[in-house]
Design a protein around this motif. Sequence first.
Motif, mmCIF file in Angstrom:
data_model
loop_
_atom_site.group_PDB
_atom_site.id
_atom_site.type_symbol
_atom_site.label_atom_id
_atom_site.label_comp_id
_atom_site.label_asym_id
_atom_site.label_seq_id
_atom_site.Cartn_x
_atom_site.Cartn_y
_atom_site.Cartn_z
ATOM 1 N N PHE A 88 41.372 -1.971 19.223
ATOM 2 C CA PHE A 88 40.214 -2.350 18.413
ATOM 3 C C PHE A 88 39.870 -3.822 18.602
ATOM 4 C CE2 PHE A 88 38.705 -4.067 14.270
ATOM 5 C CZ PHE A 88 37.439 -3.464 14.275
ATOM 6 N N GLY A 89 40.899 -4.679 18.610
ATOM 7 C CA GLY A 89 40.668 -6.113 18.759
ATOM 8 C C GLY A 89 40.074 -6.467 20.108
ATOM 9 N N LEU A 90 40.566 -5.842 21.171
ATOM 10 C CA LEU A 90 40.017 -6.128 22.499
ATOM 11 C C LEU A 90 38.565 -5.688 22.601
ATOM 12 C CD1 LEU A 90 42.955 -5.244 24.928
ATOM 13 C CD2 LEU A 90 41.945 -7.482 24.487
ATOM 14 N N GLY A 91 38.251 -4.563 21.954
ATOM 15 C CA GLY A 91 36.854 -4.129 21.931
ATOM 16 C C GLY A 91 35.962 -5.166 21.270
ATOM 17 N N LEU A 92 36.436 -5.724 20.162
ATOM 18 C CA LEU A 92 35.682 -6.793 19.501
ATOM 19 C C LEU A 92 35.556 -8.021 20.393
ATOM 20 C CD1 LEU A 92 37.018 -6.766 15.812
ATOM 21 C CD2 LEU A 92 34.787 -5.985 16.652
ATOM 22 N N GLY A 93 36.642 -8.361 21.104
ATOM 23 C CA GLY A 93 36.614 -9.517 21.994
ATOM 24 C C GLY A 93 35.565 -9.373 23.085
ATOM 25 N N VAL A 94 35.499 -8.192 23.681
ATOM 26 C CA VAL A 94 34.485 -7.936 24.713
ATOM 27 C C VAL A 94 33.086 -8.054 24.121
ATOM 28 C CG1 VAL A 94 33.539 -6.180 26.262
ATOM 29 C CG2 VAL A 94 36.023 -6.509 26.104
ATOM 30 N N LEU A 95 32.908 -7.543 22.902
ATOM 31 C CA LEU A 95 31.615 -7.640 22.232
ATOM 32 C C LEU A 95 31.230 -9.104 22.008
ATOM 33 C CD1 LEU A 95 29.183 -6.519 20.643
ATOM 34 C CD2 LEU A 95 30.686 -6.432 18.624
ATOM 35 N N PHE A 96 32.179 -9.911 21.508
ATOM 36 C CA PHE A 96 31.894 -11.320 21.236
ATOM 37 C C PHE A 96 31.516 -12.062 22.518
ATOM 38 C CE2 PHE A 96 35.095 -10.926 17.539
ATOM 39 C CZ PHE A 96 34.098 -10.393 16.725
ATOM 40 N N LEU A 97 32.237 -11.779 23.621
ATOM 41 C CA LEU A 97 31.929 -12.452 24.882
ATOM 42 C C LEU A 97 30.570 -12.017 25.421
ATOM 43 C CD1 LEU A 97 35.293 -12.531 26.879
ATOM 44 C CD2 LEU A 97 34.064 -14.438 25.819
ATOM 45 N N SER A 98 30.235 -10.751 25.246
ATOM 46 C CA SER A 98 28.923 -10.263 25.694
ATOM 47 C C SER A 98 27.803 -10.951 24.933
ATOM 48 C CB SER A 98 28.833 -8.744 25.508
ATOM 49 O OG SER A 98 29.810 -8.077 26.286
ATOM 50 N N LEU A 99 27.997 -11.114 23.633
ATOM 51 C CA LEU A 99 26.991 -11.797 22.829
ATOM 52 C C LEU A 99 26.930 -13.288 23.164
ATOM 53 C CD1 LEU A 99 27.654 -10.099 19.358
ATOM 54 C CD2 LEU A 99 25.768 -9.652 20.942
ATOM 55 N N TYR A 100 28.088 -13.859 23.528
ATOM 56 C CA TYR A 100 28.133 -15.281 23.885
ATOM 57 C C TYR A 100 27.417 -15.522 25.209
ATOM 58 C CZ TYR A 100 30.113 -19.916 24.828
ATOM 59 O OH TYR A 100 30.275 -21.249 25.114
ATOM 60 N N GLY A 101 27.599 -14.608 26.162
ATOM 61 C CA GLY A 101 26.825 -14.661 27.394
ATOM 62 C C GLY A 101 27.415 -15.454 28.534
ATOM 63 N N ARG A 102 28.636 -16.002 28.400
ATOM 64 C CA ARG A 102 29.248 -16.766 29.493
ATOM 65 C C ARG A 102 30.572 -16.119 29.870
ATOM 66 N NH1 ARG A 102 28.407 -23.030 27.391
ATOM 67 N NH2 ARG A 102 26.158 -22.879 27.022
ATOM 68 N N VAL A 103 30.512 -15.305 30.918
ATOM 69 C CA VAL A 103 31.679 -14.539 31.321
ATOM 70 C C VAL A 103 32.788 -15.446 31.844
ATOM 71 C CG1 VAL A 103 32.519 -12.720 32.857
ATOM 72 C CG2 VAL A 103 30.230 -12.561 31.856
ATOM 73 N N GLY A 104 32.423 -16.534 32.522
ATOM 74 C CA GLY A 104 33.423 -17.439 33.098
ATOM 75 C C GLY A 104 34.353 -18.021 32.058
ATOM 76 N N THR A 105 33.817 -18.346 30.901
ATOM 77 C CA THR A 105 34.645 -18.893 29.828
ATOM 78 C C THR A 105 35.640 -17.852 29.341
ATOM 79 O OG1 THR A 105 32.814 -20.310 29.135
ATOM 80 C CG2 THR A 105 34.601 -19.987 27.565
ATOM 81 N N GLY A 106 35.189 -16.625 29.212
ATOM 82 C CA GLY A 106 36.092 -15.558 28.799
ATOM 83 C C GLY A 106 37.173 -15.300 29.828
ATOM 84 N N PHE A 107 36.823 -15.399 31.115
ATOM 85 C CA PHE A 107 37.822 -15.223 32.170
ATOM 86 C C PHE A 107 38.895 -16.301 32.080
ATOM 87 C CE2 PHE A 107 39.359 -15.937 36.551
ATOM 88 C CZ PHE A 107 39.813 -14.657 36.837
ATOM 89 N N ALA A 108 38.493 -17.520 31.742
ATOM 90 C CA ALA A 108 39.455 -18.620 31.595
ATOM 91 C C ALA A 108 40.442 -18.333 30.471
ATOM 92 C CB ALA A 108 38.716 -19.927 31.323
ATOM 93 N N LEU A 109 39.989 -17.667 29.414
ATOM 94 C CA LEU A 109 40.893 -17.323 28.322
ATOM 95 C C LEU A 109 41.913 -16.275 28.754
ATOM 96 C CD1 LEU A 109 38.380 -17.081 25.338
ATOM 97 C CD2 LEU A 109 40.063 -18.894 25.750
ATOM 98 N N LEU A 110 41.558 -15.462 29.721
ATOM 99 C CA LEU A 110 42.473 -14.437 30.203
ATOM 100 C C LEU A 110 43.491 -14.984 31.195
ATOM 101 C CD1 LEU A 110 40.008 -11.445 30.735
ATOM 102 C CD2 LEU A 110 41.696 -11.696 28.919
ATOM 103 N N THR A 111 43.083 -15.997 31.992
ATOM 104 C CA THR A 111 43.951 -16.495 33.057
ATOM 105 C C THR A 111 44.478 -17.895 32.810
ATOM 106 O OG1 THR A 111 42.019 -17.333 34.281
ATOM 107 C CG2 THR A 111 42.752 -15.102 34.773
ATOM 108 N N GLY A 112 44.011 -18.575 31.776
ATOM 109 C CA GLY A 112 44.536 -19.898 31.460
ATOM 110 C C GLY A 112 43.687 -21.023 32.015
ATOM 111 N N GLN A 113 43.810 -22.208 31.389
ATOM 112 C CA GLN A 113 43.045 -23.383 31.803
ATOM 113 C C GLN A 113 43.844 -24.647 31.477
ATOM 114 O OE1 GLN A 113 39.367 -23.151 29.592
ATOM 115 N NE2 GLN A 113 40.386 -22.363 27.776
ATOM 116 N N VAL A 114 45.038 -24.723 32.049
ATOM 117 C CA VAL A 114 45.970 -25.770 31.655
ATOM 118 C C VAL A 114 45.462 -27.171 31.967
ATOM 119 C CG1 VAL A 114 47.272 -25.679 33.820
ATOM 120 C CG2 VAL A 114 48.391 -26.465 31.716
#
Length: 275
Positions: A105-131
């Motif tokens: 359920f939470g991941l579904g919400l996360g995908v929804l929030f990123l879709s509404l935000y409109g910047r996929v690259g930022t969401g990808f950084a959250l998945l792979t890190g940005q040290v």
Amino acid sequence: MGNFWDFSQTADLLSRGFVQQSMLAIALLGLIGGLLGPMIVARQMSFAVHGASELSFTGAAAALLAGVGVNIGGVIGAVIAAAVFGLLGRRARERDSVIGAVMAFGLGLGVLFLSLYGRVGTGFALLTGQVVSVGRDGLIAVSITAVVVIVVYAIIYRPLLFASLDPRVAAASGVPVRLLSVVFAILVGLAAAQGVQIIGALLVMSLLITPAAAAVRLSANPTVVVVLSIVFAEISAIGGLILSLAPELPISVMVTTISFVIYVICRIVGMRARD
């Protein structure tokens, strides 16, 4: 591939302030990951760590959409998830199903929030890190988290260990087993939330699980296991950052590779020692 051996470039990058901040941040993450890891393994909470990190991603995505701090959103998401896991998944037989249901359920919400935000690259950084973009604020957040985790863990360690080894006897002795489970789950959530900011939601287990899983292959002594777990986590974290600089590869690749190699070596050594 030659950049792997360009030590002059690595040395130059290590002299930069933002890299030094990143180094300190990931060293602190390695410390708390190595510290909590043995108890996570003992309590069979590996899937819970994965769930907390994924829902930290959901909280961070919600924070992006709301225009507030990503770190704050990630921490809130992970802590809420960890508390729910601790409350609803106290019994081992029901823990995985609870985590799976909440995480989906939470991941579904996360995908929804990123879709509404409109910047996929930022969401990808959250998945792979940005040290390398941790910065001063991120370093402060990791430092505060490390202090909180270490202090609280030191207070609850002995009763938590008792409750982990024999929960029925611990409960009969007056140990608040459920409360300790929730508190420890929240500590894990805090660590996972910071891990999402640094090495990404998909790879948090490389510092919270793998070093501890390697350590328990070498010793049954709880103190020795904790020390080895911290050492392995620091080698993976700092070594991964250093090796990722010159070739400009994601740090998560190096951290997971080093931690996995350590695990394989420890597993082989442990098997030979038993034989």
